[in-house]
Design a protein around this motif. Sequence first.
Motif, PDB file in Angstrom:
ATOM      1  N   UNK A 377     -17.679  31.891 -38.990  1.00  0.00           N
ATOM      2  CA  UNK A 377     -16.928  31.037 -37.896  1.00  0.00           C
ATOM      3  C   UNK A 377     -15.638  30.697 -38.289  1.00  0.00           C
ATOM      4  N   UNK A 378     -14.627  31.244 -37.702  1.00  0.00           N
ATOM      5  CA  UNK A 378     -13.428  30.702 -38.069  1.00  0.00           C
ATOM      6  C   UNK A 378     -13.052  29.634 -37.848  1.00  0.00           C
ATOM      7  N   UNK A 379     -12.519  28.850 -38.654  1.00  0.00           N
ATOM      8  CA  UNK A 379     -11.647  29.069 -39.888  1.00  0.00           C
ATOM      9  C   UNK A 379     -12.468  29.447 -41.248  1.00  0.00           C
ATOM     10  N   UNK A 380     -13.630  29.637 -41.080  1.00  0.00           N
ATOM     11  CA  UNK A 380     -14.527  29.533 -42.342  1.00  0.00           C
ATOM     12  C   UNK A 380     -14.293  30.500 -43.159  1.00  0.00           C
ATOM     13  N   UNK A 381     -13.573  31.614 -42.735  1.00  0.00           N
ATOM     14  CA  UNK A 381     -13.253  32.574 -43.737  1.00  0.00           C
ATOM     15  C   UNK A 381     -12.072  32.036 -44.662  1.00  0.00           C
ATOM     16  N   UNK A 382     -11.440  31.134 -44.562  1.00  0.00           N
ATOM     17  CA  UNK A 382     -10.738  30.623 -45.390  1.00  0.00           C
ATOM     18  C   UNK A 382     -11.391  29.877 -46.591  1.00  0.00           C
ATOM     19  N   UNK A 383     -12.279  29.248 -46.087  1.00  0.00           N
ATOM     20  CA  UNK A 383     -13.316  28.458 -47.186  1.00  0.00           C
ATOM     21  C   UNK A 383     -14.102  29.531 -47.932  1.00  0.00           C
ATOM     22  N   UNK A 384     -14.880  30.646 -47.349  1.00  0.00           N
ATOM     23  CA  UNK A 384     -15.126  31.785 -48.017  1.00  0.00           C
ATOM     24  C   UNK A 384     -14.484  32.211 -49.094  1.00  0.00           C
TER      25      UNK A 384
END
Length: 433
Positions: A377-384
């Motif tokens: 779920x964007x912006x979850x890619x930054x946390x990943x």
Amino acid sequence: MIAFLLVLIVVLALLGAVHWYVWRRLVRDVTRRGSLPRRLGTVAVVALPLLSFAALGSARAGAPFTLQQVVAWPGFLWLALLLYVTLALAVGEAVRPVLRAWLARRDAAAVPATAAAPTAAPAPVPVPEPVPAAARPAEPAEPTATTGPASAPASPTDVSRRLFVSRVVGGAAAAAAVGTVGYGTYGVLRGPRIKRVTVPLAKVPRAAHGYRIAVVSDIHLGPILGRAHTQRIVDAINSTQPDLIAVVGDLVDGTVENLGPAAEPLARLRARHGSFFVTGNHEYFSGADAWVDHVRELGLRPLRNERLEIAAGFDLAGVDDIAGESEGRGPDFARALGDRDRARAAVLLAHQPVVVHDAVRHGVDLQLSGHTHGGQLWPGNYLAELANPTVAGLERYGDTQLYVSRGAGAWGPPVRVGAPSDITLVQLASKQA
């Protein structure tokens, strides 16, 4: 324990603040005090997070699987809706003053000018004869706030400018969130798309040039994604006619008792050199040993810190997930990759990308992983990105190449935004060809 409690308090406080903000903007600011819509909105903002907690905790609490399915849909979908409605409302904060100012200018321009029109000179008025005061009629009283003319009529919309702006911004935010989550849900339920990647490996012999490995990860069978989801994945994999199939962890979110029937279509996977499986962290939340035995019954070969030689001319190894360390079954690279002929290419199946540095030390040529969901779920890619060396795709670390699949399912909300699900057909390319 104290650290865990502090983190829990912070998380709960943050969730409470976010829900209050959503209630304020989508309920209080757009409804009238005491109205039915305000009551219903308030009930929803209280009930939905409770369903979310139930969806997250029902499996570990041992709730009946039917109850898990009942609370999963509304509970998990609300988490996705909460994320995107909060982001949309935050953007709307910048729009509110602009919209109010524009409405104020429009209303001011709509007020007609009251310029005085030229008139003829008034005719002389004869002066009446004086009348005794006792004989004069009483003069009418001046208009007051209660006796004067009626106040200006309400606007056609019968709402204040502030209420109008709140309804426009809140409605737009809700529509954007529902549309985003709806499309993201459709993408998951439709099933993963096939992605093709060519990986050149110096040690792969000419006989293995074009060798196809179907990589699937993070299927996440559970109370939402069931047998139909598995069948779509099996059909998609078989349509690529792979030479080998690699299931790289997080197959399930539940027990064999509850999800065994949902996994049955895996028995119909077809590949020339077979199907292989390694554990992910979610298997250790669901009974890893029982699932290893079950996938073996379905025709997949588990690789638990093991290696075998593939006839095409390379080694295939698999390690347990690092979550297994709590049960004494974590990754053992020395066992899986020690004492082998390093002149042969080695392909490693490992659920989490973070073990790539161990793979480099043990001379792995290609590591195939999942775990990240591409952020889901964007912006979850930054946390990943903060927790993983690679979130999605192919990258090189020394002499080792790491490929990370976004996964074929979804954890929690059955929604993906900015990270579409995939099954990857990895095609090995020999530099000797």
